[in-house]
Write a protein that holds these residues in place. Structure first.
Motif, mmCIF file in Angstrom:
data_model
loop_
_atom_site.group_PDB
_atom_site.id
_atom_site.type_symbol
_atom_site.label_atom_id
_atom_site.label_comp_id
_atom_site.label_asym_id
_atom_site.label_seq_id
_atom_site.Cartn_x
_atom_site.Cartn_y
_atom_site.Cartn_z
ATOM 1 N N THR A 1 0.601 -1.254 -0.064
ATOM 2 C CA THR A 1 0.129 0.138 -0.044
ATOM 3 C C THR A 1 1.086 1.262 -0.702
ATOM 4 N N CYS A 2 1.905 0.894 0.085
ATOM 5 C CA CYS A 2 2.989 2.859 0.946
ATOM 6 C C CYS A 2 3.507 2.133 -0.527
ATOM 7 N N SER A 3 3.473 4.180 -1.305
ATOM 8 C CA SER A 3 4.254 4.938 -1.926
ATOM 9 C C SER A 3 5.698 4.357 -2.310
ATOM 10 N N ASP A 4 5.812 5.276 -1.492
ATOM 11 C CA ASP A 4 7.669 5.150 -1.153
ATOM 12 C C ASP A 4 8.117 4.418 -0.100
ATOM 13 N N LEU A 5 9.436 4.301 0.403
ATOM 14 C CA LEU A 5 10.169 3.647 1.105
ATOM 15 C C LEU A 5 9.992 4.188 2.763
#
Length: 214
Positions: free
Chosen positions: A79-83
């Motif tokens: 679900t997360c778009s970046d680290l």
């Protein structure tokens, strides 16, 4: 509904639930087999037929909790778009895992102990830790520039997570006024920026043929 006599799987769940309640509320020192037996509604002797020592029960609880952390990490990966956002989303859960379990048992010790031979105890803990590490590596590969060595990056991320967890679960917490989220965001941005500037041809070492520390 009371657990039926002879239902070993349900009885094991009762023991783990009783142990989990004790250590969550009072910590490792509260994990006494007599109290676990009382919470599970069985005799102390019955507890020992499932887990012969307090350490074995603790390792089983550690494995169960690590599986739940890996579930959280897997959901964040999807679900997360970046680290940076991924690390922020799992930080509280990892600190709680470290506070109760990581400070009290090193997975490396389990790997070289008799507990490793029990598939329901040490074997499962090593497997659960390996799953969490594999998911972290996948997160790194998905969210950092392609020139970054993913094994090195994952190892560095893992070490950073453990360092921050130690900061926020010990007296070292008073040495700074930063929140966990602030430091996780700063660490993520710093690491990503630094990793992107490294030579992609630098020598590497594969990260964890076996898991090390949680």
């Amino acid at each position: 509904m009371a657990t039926r006599w002879g239902d070993r799987d349900a009885r094991r769940r009762d023991i783990l639930a009783a142990g989990r309640e004790l250590i969550t509320r009072q910590g490792y020192s509260a994990l006494q087999m007599r109290d676990v037996a009382r919470g599970a509604g069985i005799s102390p002797g019955t507890v020992y037929t499932y887990y012969p020592t307090k350490e074995a029960l603790f390792a089983a609880l550690y494995a169960d909790r690590t599986d739940r952390f890996a579930d959280t990490l897997e959901a964040a990966l999807n679900t997360c778009s970046d680290l940076e956002e991924l690390l922020v989303s799992i930080a509280d859960d990892y600190v709680e895992l470290y506070r109760i379990f990581g400070k009290n048992l090193d997975v490396v010790e389990v790997m070289s102990s008799p507990l490793r031979k029990d598939p329901e105890v040490g074997g499962r803990l090593v497997q659960s830790t390996g799953r969490a590490i594999a998911l972290l590596r996948a997160a790194v590969e998905a969210h950092v520039p392609p020139e970054v060595n993913s094994d090195q990056a994952a190892a560095l991320m893992w070490a950073t997570m453990n360092g921050l967890a130690e900061q926020f679960t010990s007296s070292r917490r008073v040495m700074h006024a930063n929140s966990l989220e602030d430091l996780v965001r700063f660490a993520a941005r710093t690491l990503i920026g630094g990793l992107a500037s490294t030579n992609k041809h630098a020598g590497s070492r594969t990260f964890l043929a076996e898991p090390t520390h949680m």
